[in-house]
Design a protein around this motif. Sequence first.
Motif, PDB file in Angstrom:
ATOM      1  N   ARG A   1       0.871  -1.207   0.057  1.00 16.26           N
ATOM      2  CA  ARG A   1       0.034  -0.152   0.020  1.00 16.26           C
ATOM      3  C   ARG A   1       0.863   1.226  -0.021  1.00 16.26           C
ATOM      4  NH1 ARG A   1      -4.492   2.432  -1.154  1.00 16.26           N
ATOM      5  NH2 ARG A   1      -4.801   4.323  -0.151  1.00 16.26           N
TER       6      ARG A   1
ATOM      7  N   ASP B   1       2.544   1.834  -3.357  1.00 15.62           N
ATOM      8  CA  ASP B   1       1.364   2.484  -4.209  1.00 15.62           C
ATOM      9  C   ASP B   1       1.152   3.913  -3.988  1.00 15.62           C
ATOM     10  OD1 ASP B   1       0.393   0.344  -5.628  1.00 15.62           O
ATOM     11  OD2 ASP B   1      -1.839   0.567  -4.979  1.00 15.62           O
TER      12      ASP B   1
ATOM     13  N   ASN C   1       1.915   6.950  -6.706  1.00 11.72           N
ATOM     14  CA  ASN C   1       0.976   7.543  -7.410  1.00 11.72           C
ATOM     15  C   ASN C   1       1.404   9.188  -7.176  1.00 11.72           C
ATOM     16  OD1 ASN C   1      -0.789   5.731  -7.811  1.00 11.72           O
ATOM     17  ND2 ASN C   1      -1.914   5.702  -5.976  1.00 11.72           N
TER      18      ASN C   1
END
Length: 354
Positions: free
Chosen positions: A334, A337, A341
Amino acid sequence: MKEFRTIGVLTSGGDAPGMNAAARAVVRTALARGVEVYGIYRGYSGLIDGDIRKLGPRDVSNIVNKGGTFLYSDRCLEFKTPEGMAKAVATCKRLGIDGIVAIGGDGTFRGATDLTNHGIPCIGIPATIDNDITSTDNTIGFDTAMNTVIELVDKLRDTCESHARCNVVEVMGRGAGDIALNTAIASGATAVVVPEFPYDDNSICKRIKKGREMGKRNFIVIVSEGVGSEYGPALAKKIEAESGVETKFARLAHIVRGGNPTLVDRVFASRLGVFAAEALLRGESNVVVCERAGELVTLDINFALTMDNMYKNTLKPGQLDKFNEEEIAAMKARIDDRIHNLMQLYTVENKINI
Ligand code: ADP
């Protein structure tokens, strides 16, 4: 399964536009199910002092569109003490509050998990303009804050263009550059400085000097609060000295926390409010409602807070011991990620920021 006859709703920590819409959705969802709702005022302070009122459907009329929080907010240190917690639990018992929806940031969720451990089931709704809660893609208030920033930066740019100036603009985001990165792209900034990625004053100064030589009149540099309050003013001085472009500094600060929520925040907050109330009433607790790729899900608060600590490099020794390998791998994935981004935004900004 525990039968809920009465629940409470509170807002706590830093306020965010859309908190009202979330509280309204919690109240109306519960009332429609025949469950009574208490509004707990001033966050956990209201729970300790008994600053609590029963809310009917009309008590939350005309607030979906309002910034701030009609329940008020507070940072309540007493709640972290055993005595404060005992008073809060006693208030719940006295009024028959069977569960609580707590709207706020990570501190608010820490309070919610403590209260759950003391027998009052709680569910958290993420509301903070910074979007700095690792477990969710979005937080209530983030969209509104970014829209406020670009409105203000657009105004600064007008005057920069007239006077051939640069403006360094510091935006909120204690540990997270999300507001800065998004608004830098949306406002056409020349440079952006965030704590997540390395930054280099000299290259910013050079870029501005080169831009001026090529005839560019206005320059905006967005700086995230997360890099420290001294940084922005010092950068403004350095840009002026090195590039010869007159440079002002502006700290947008709390202005960005107020104002009517955008459509996106009103809808998001309403969805979270309905989802949280329904989850609490079907027996879920010690969870935070998160948005993942457009879907709402619940995540264990301890998992969410630990992942947050991992992201912010604030893990305590032994904190990971109660999680298995799979859970730790999920946290790391997570975090990767999230950084990925943000890096995408940073790359876009860098490609078009001449
Ligand atoms: P935010 O929710 O925006 O992160 P804070 O960090 O100020 O804001 O937390 C809001 C409130 O939650 C605090 O004032 C306190 O009452 C409660 N809280 C924060 N941390 C804890 C903790 N470790 N244990 C119990 N309650 C806490």
